[in-house]
Design an enzyme around this catalytic site. Structure first.
Site, PDB file in Angstrom:
ATOM      1  N   VAL A 288      10.293  16.441   9.808  1.00  0.00           N
ATOM      2  CA  VAL A 288       9.649  17.752   9.668  1.00  0.00           C
ATOM      3  C   VAL A 288       9.018  18.160  10.994  1.00  0.00           C
ATOM      4  CG1 VAL A 288       7.483  16.795   8.701  1.00  0.00           C
ATOM      5  CG2 VAL A 288       8.070  19.167   8.287  1.00  0.00           C
ATOM      6  N   GLY A 289       8.422  17.187  11.716  1.00  0.00           N
ATOM      7  CA  GLY A 289       7.819  17.469  13.026  1.00  0.00           C
ATOM      8  C   GLY A 289       8.905  17.589  14.076  1.00  0.00           C
TER       9      GLY A 289
ATOM     10  N   GLY B 254      -1.409  21.854   5.812  1.00  0.00           N
ATOM     11  CA  GLY B 254      -0.063  22.296   5.427  1.00  0.00           C
ATOM     12  C   GLY B 254       0.334  21.673   4.097  1.00  0.00           C
ATOM     13  N   ARG B 255       1.664  21.698   3.867  1.00  0.00           N
ATOM     14  CA  ARG B 255       2.183  21.244   2.581  1.00  0.00           C
ATOM     15  C   ARG B 255       1.771  19.810   2.236  1.00  0.00           C
ATOM     16  NH1 ARG B 255       7.229  24.113   4.941  1.00  0.00           N
ATOM     17  NH2 ARG B 255       6.488  22.827   6.638  1.00  0.00           N
TER      18      ARG B 255
ATOM     19  N   ARG C 244      -6.989  25.932  12.594  1.00  0.00           N
ATOM     20  CA  ARG C 244      -7.244  26.923  13.646  1.00  0.00           C
ATOM     21  C   ARG C 244      -7.125  28.339  13.111  1.00  0.00           C
ATOM     22  NH1 ARG C 244      -4.514  27.156  19.064  1.00  0.00           N
ATOM     23  NH2 ARG C 244      -2.699  26.665  17.820  1.00  0.00           N
TER      24      ARG C 244
ATOM     25  N   HIS D   1       4.683   4.008  11.077  1.00  0.00           N
ATOM     26  CA  HIS D   1       5.249   5.338  10.855  1.00  0.00           C
ATOM     27  C   HIS D   1       6.263   5.328   9.701  1.00  0.00           C
ATOM     28  CE1 HIS D   1       6.028   9.393  13.032  1.00  0.00           C
ATOM     29  NE2 HIS D   1       6.150   9.530  11.735  1.00  0.00           N
ATOM     30  N   ILE D   2       5.743   5.072   8.494  1.00  0.00           N
ATOM     31  CA  ILE D   2       6.632   4.982   7.321  1.00  0.00           C
ATOM     32  C   ILE D   2       6.336   6.076   6.297  1.00  0.00           C
ATOM     33  CG2 ILE D   2       7.158   2.517   7.542  1.00  0.00           C
ATOM     34  CD1 ILE D   2       4.981   2.020   5.366  1.00  0.00           C
ATOM     35  N   GLY D   3       5.678   7.151   6.735  1.00  0.00           N
ATOM     36  CA  GLY D   3       5.261   8.208   5.806  1.00  0.00           C
ATOM     37  C   GLY D   3       6.354   8.687   4.860  1.00  0.00           C
ATOM     38  N   SER D   4       7.523   8.968   5.386  1.00  0.00           N
ATOM     39  CA  SER D   4       8.594   9.539   4.548  1.00  0.00           C
ATOM     40  C   SER D   4       9.598   8.483   4.093  1.00  0.00           C
ATOM     41  CB  SER D   4       9.329  10.639   5.327  1.00  0.00           C
ATOM     42  OG  SER D   4       9.958  10.090   6.478  1.00  0.00           O
TER      43      SER D   4
HETATM   44  C1  GLV Z   1       7.954  12.280  10.562  1.00  0.00           C
HETATM   45  O1  GLV Z   1       6.948  11.984  11.122  1.00  0.00           O
HETATM   46  C2  GLV Z   1       8.455  13.614  10.459  1.00  0.00           C
HETATM   47  O2  GLV Z   1       8.028  14.491  11.228  1.00  0.00           O
HETATM   48  O3  GLV Z   1       9.321  13.832   9.617  1.00  0.00           O
END
Ligand code: GLV
Length: 332
Positions: free
Chosen positions: A83-84, A162-163, A185, A297-300
């Site tokens: 997403v980023g 955000g979401r 912001r 970094h395992i968020g998703s």
């Molecule tokens: C993970 O960090 C992403 O941006 O999907």
């Protein structure tokens, strides 16, 4: 179809199998896959940027800086399975006529679940107590040992709303949180979304929010204005018993300032799913502080969500190469 009209697609890292199968089943494309869990190195990427029509990347392929000079006239799309998109120089790519796809929405719930897990792990000292078991450093049940911090009755502040942050708030609401705040912001969350959270949630200035919160959750995007935003000054405004969670990008947080804050009692604990660099070297101080929970970094990272992200990145790429609207294009 003649060879002249075929478009070349490069997949710059090994991706989930179903998405690759779908991509290779499409007619009219020649697909080259860098079949490795490590991304294609820059010198190889440079050649593909010059010759390919579309490139499928993850956040490990940093298409910025000198690599932009390699972009050739054929390149129509860079599709990132994230997403980023701070790993891409969006402005430069767009100015060269390259469209950019990303993967919002499909990862929201999975990432929000991980943020809740990280917050709970940090609050209730899960990794710290597990490490004590591994090292044999656990005595008899002790009323004073390994006591953490309740979520119930707490005040929780979000940096960025955000979401993913909105979903985290909805999930945490069931813990009987007292109050949510968010500092942004310019973004103002609509009343319907705020009402759906189930706990009061109010937008306030960051400086006002930080001293009120038991937990601060950083979920903003990384850009010039958020880089190193979580610095010594930021941390010093937090309550001494508070916990910070960062699941945005590593470069939003000044790690030296965090180490100082965690070792001198400026704040109680931290939970990080993102760091600089990634992964942290195994002798890094943050990995050895008892009050810091670090994940790589395992968020998703659920099987279904990674498939869905890869599939959306494939559809973005295909749409761009067929000059159609992309399901999720990064727009200026
Ligand atoms: C993970 O960090 C992403 O941006 O999907």
């Amino acid at each position: 179809m003649s060879a002249v009209t075929r478009k070349s697609i490069v997949v710059a890292q090994r991706i989930p199998p179903n998405a690759l199968k779908t991509l290779t089943s499409y007619k009219g494309f020649d697909v080259e896959v860098w079949n490795d869990d490590n991304p294609m190195p820059d010198d190889e990427m440079s050649k593909r940027l010059t010759s390919a029509s579309g490139i499928f990347v993850t956040l490990e392929s940093k298409i910025k800086g000198d690599l932009i000079k390699s972009v050739g006239p054929n390149l129509k799309c860079v599709s990132t399975m994230t997403v980023g998109y701070d790993h891409l120089d969006v402005k430069a790519l767009r100015s060269l006529g390259v469209r950019i796809g990303h993967t919002p929405d499909v990862l929201t719930d999975t990432t929000a679940e991980l943020v809740v897990a990280l917050l709970m792990a940090s609050a209730r000292r899960l990794i710290e107590s597990h490490k004590c078991l591994l090292s044999g450093d656990v005595g008899k049940w002790n009323p004073n040992w390994m006591c953490g911090k309740d979520i119930k009755g707490s005040t929780i502040g979000f940096v960025g709303f955000g979401r993913i942050a909105q979903t985290v708030a909805k999930l945490l609401s069931s813990f009987t949180v007292k109050q949510f705040y968010y500092a942004t912001r310019s973004f103002i969350c609509d009343e319907t979304t705020l009402a759906s959270i189930g706990t009061p949630c109010e937008r306030i200035e960051l400086e006002v929010m930080l001293p009120k919160c038991d937990f601060v959750i950083v979920l903003c995007s990384s850009n010039a204005s958020t880089k190193l935003m979580v610095n010594r000054d930021f941390l010093s405004k937090m309550k001494p018993d508070s916990i910070i969670i960062n699941a945005s990008r590593g470069d939003v947080l000044d790690q030296d300032a965090l180490i100082e804050a965690l070792t001198t009692g400026i704040i109680r604990a931290a939970g990080l799913d993102v760091t600089t660099p990634e992964p942290l070297p195994k002798d890094h101080t943050l990995l050895h502080l008892p009050n810091c929970t670090v994940l790589p970094h395992i968020g998703s990272a659920s099987v279904d969500t990674r498939e869905a992200m890869a599939m959306l990145a494939v559809e973005n790429l295909k749409a761009a190469l067929e000059d159609r609207p992309m399901p999720a294009e990064v727009l200026p």
